[in-house]
Enzyme design. Structure first.
Site, PDB file in Angstrom:
ATOM      1  CG  HIS A  91      -1.819  -1.156   1.383  1.00 36.04           C
ATOM      2  ND1 HIS A  91      -2.915  -1.391   0.573  1.00 36.04           N
ATOM      3  CD2 HIS A  91      -1.799  -2.181   2.273  1.00 36.04           C
ATOM      4  CE1 HIS A  91      -3.528  -2.489   0.964  1.00 36.04           C
ATOM      5  NE2 HIS A  91      -2.868  -2.996   1.999  1.00 36.04           N
TER       6      HIS A  91
HETATM    7  O1  RIB Z   1      -5.340  -0.224   4.602  1.00 40.89           O
HETATM    8  C1  RIB Z   1      -3.944  -0.179   4.416  1.00 40.89           C
HETATM    9  C2  RIB Z   1      -3.326   0.875   5.270  1.00 40.89           C
HETATM   10  O2  RIB Z   1      -3.541   0.563   6.645  1.00 40.89           O
HETATM   11  C3  RIB Z   1      -1.790   0.962   5.115  1.00 40.89           C
HETATM   12  O3  RIB Z   1      -1.378   2.275   5.364  1.00 40.89           O
HETATM   13  C4  RIB Z   1      -1.286   0.053   6.194  1.00 40.89           C
HETATM   14  O4  RIB Z   1       0.017   0.412   6.661  1.00 40.89           O
HETATM   15  C5  RIB Z   1      -2.288   0.333   7.280  1.00 40.89           C
HETATM   16  O5  RIB Z   1      -1.881   1.511   7.960  1.00 40.89           O
END
Ligand code: RIB
Ligand code: CA
Length: 314
Positions: free
Chosen positions: A243
């Protein structure tokens, strides 16, 4: 080299946050003015420690690290040890940090930096819940027009949510802060699940990190092996979505991405859809377009960028 972007990274490490921080620290185009810790994946005392562990991993002990808020603006903290492990950086063991934590609160650092740096010169890169930024906007709303842009990982539309059927973790944890951000008028670029789910840490890609034959390469591979097991099981894919590094990669190579300028609002009332990013992707309303919603990435280009930058760490 002249810096292209002056950035503040607000983050809740988290293995994917850690990769994002390393990518920023490996990129001379980015002037990292400071890294601010927020409670999210794990509680605040772990996130500010994890940021410093990551900086020390690549000997960047001059980076200023600030602790922010230990909870959302109006709600109880929800964490994600089930994904990231109890330390937030499970997969490998890094020494406790020795570099200092700055004494100034992260929210005051954000406000002071935006107010003292030239107008429209600061990019906020948020990788976790938006609690620190929300508090900064509440305390000093006059900073909003001075901020160049905010690039965030958060939200989801076509991919739904990952903590409820419709809500993504970063927005779900602090929907009130997210609403303040999306209503602030700051130019926003969103990296939602719609794009991060196209950047999967396949076995081949994790092996490419290991093949860097460096401490950073093997630590990154160990983090990803651990962090992605949850999503692989959930989605039945080869690898899970990486992500947060998409936020940094967007600043380095925006041509890797495509999206649309649309209206996005945040659900803050309904128990059923709390934290939903209501993204008007097909522009069925006349509501103001307040965010670029990114849906596509050149995934091979994204991973090549990270690997080439990480190869510079000795
Ligand atoms: O949903 C994904 C996000 O939530 C990313 O930033 C991961 O690190 C968590 O913080
Ligand atoms: Ca994160």
């Amino acid at each position: 080299m002249n810096h292209t972007h002056n950035i503040i990274i607000d983050t809740d490490p988290g293995q994917d946050d850690a990769i994002a921080i390393l990518l920023a620290l490996a990129s001379p185009e980015l002037h990292v003015l400071g890294i601010t810790a927020v409670a999210g994946n794990v509680p605040l005392q772990l996130t500010h420690s994890n940021i410093r562990k990551v900086c020390e991993l690549v000997y960047k002990t001059n980076i200023k690290v600030f602790a922010g808020t230990d909870k959302p603006m109006k709600r109880n903290l929800v964490t994600a040890e089930y994904v990231h492990g109890e330390t937030g950086l499970n997969g490998t063991q890094l020494p406790e940090p020795s570099m200092p934590l700055q004494s100034k609160h992260a929210v005051d650092f954000i406000i002071d930096t935006v107010q003292t740096q030239p107008e429209k010169s600061i990019t906020l890169c948020t990788l976790g819940p938006l609690s620190n930024v929300g508090l900064a906007l509440e305390k000093a709303p006059e900073i909003a027009p001075r901020i160049k842009q905010l690039v965030m990982m958060g939200g989801g539309l076509f991919e739904g949510g990952n903590v409820t059927p419709v809500a993504e973790f970063n927005i779900y944890v602090d929907p009130d802060a997210a609403r303040l951000v999306f209503e602030s008028g700051i130019p926003i670029v969103v990296m939602p699940l719609d794009v991060t789910h196209k950047a999967l840490t396949t076995k081949k890609r994790i092996e490419a990190f290991r093949a860097l034959d460096s401490t950073v390469g093997s630590v990154s591979a160990d983090w990803l092996d651990f962090f992605e097991r949850f999503d692989e099981d959930k989605y039945g894919t080869d690898g899970g979505p990486l992500h947060d590094p998409n936020v940094i990669a967007y600043l380095l190579k925006p041509e890797l991405y495509s999206g649309r300028h649309i209206n996005v609002e945040i659900e803050t009332q309904s128990a059923l859809t709390l934290g939903m990013t209501v993204a008007d992707y097909w522009r069925v309303t006349e509501k103001p377009r307040n965010a670029v919603w990114v849906t596509d990435v050149d995934a091979d280009g994204f991973f090549d960028l990270i690997l080439k930058r990480f190869a510079q760490f000795n």
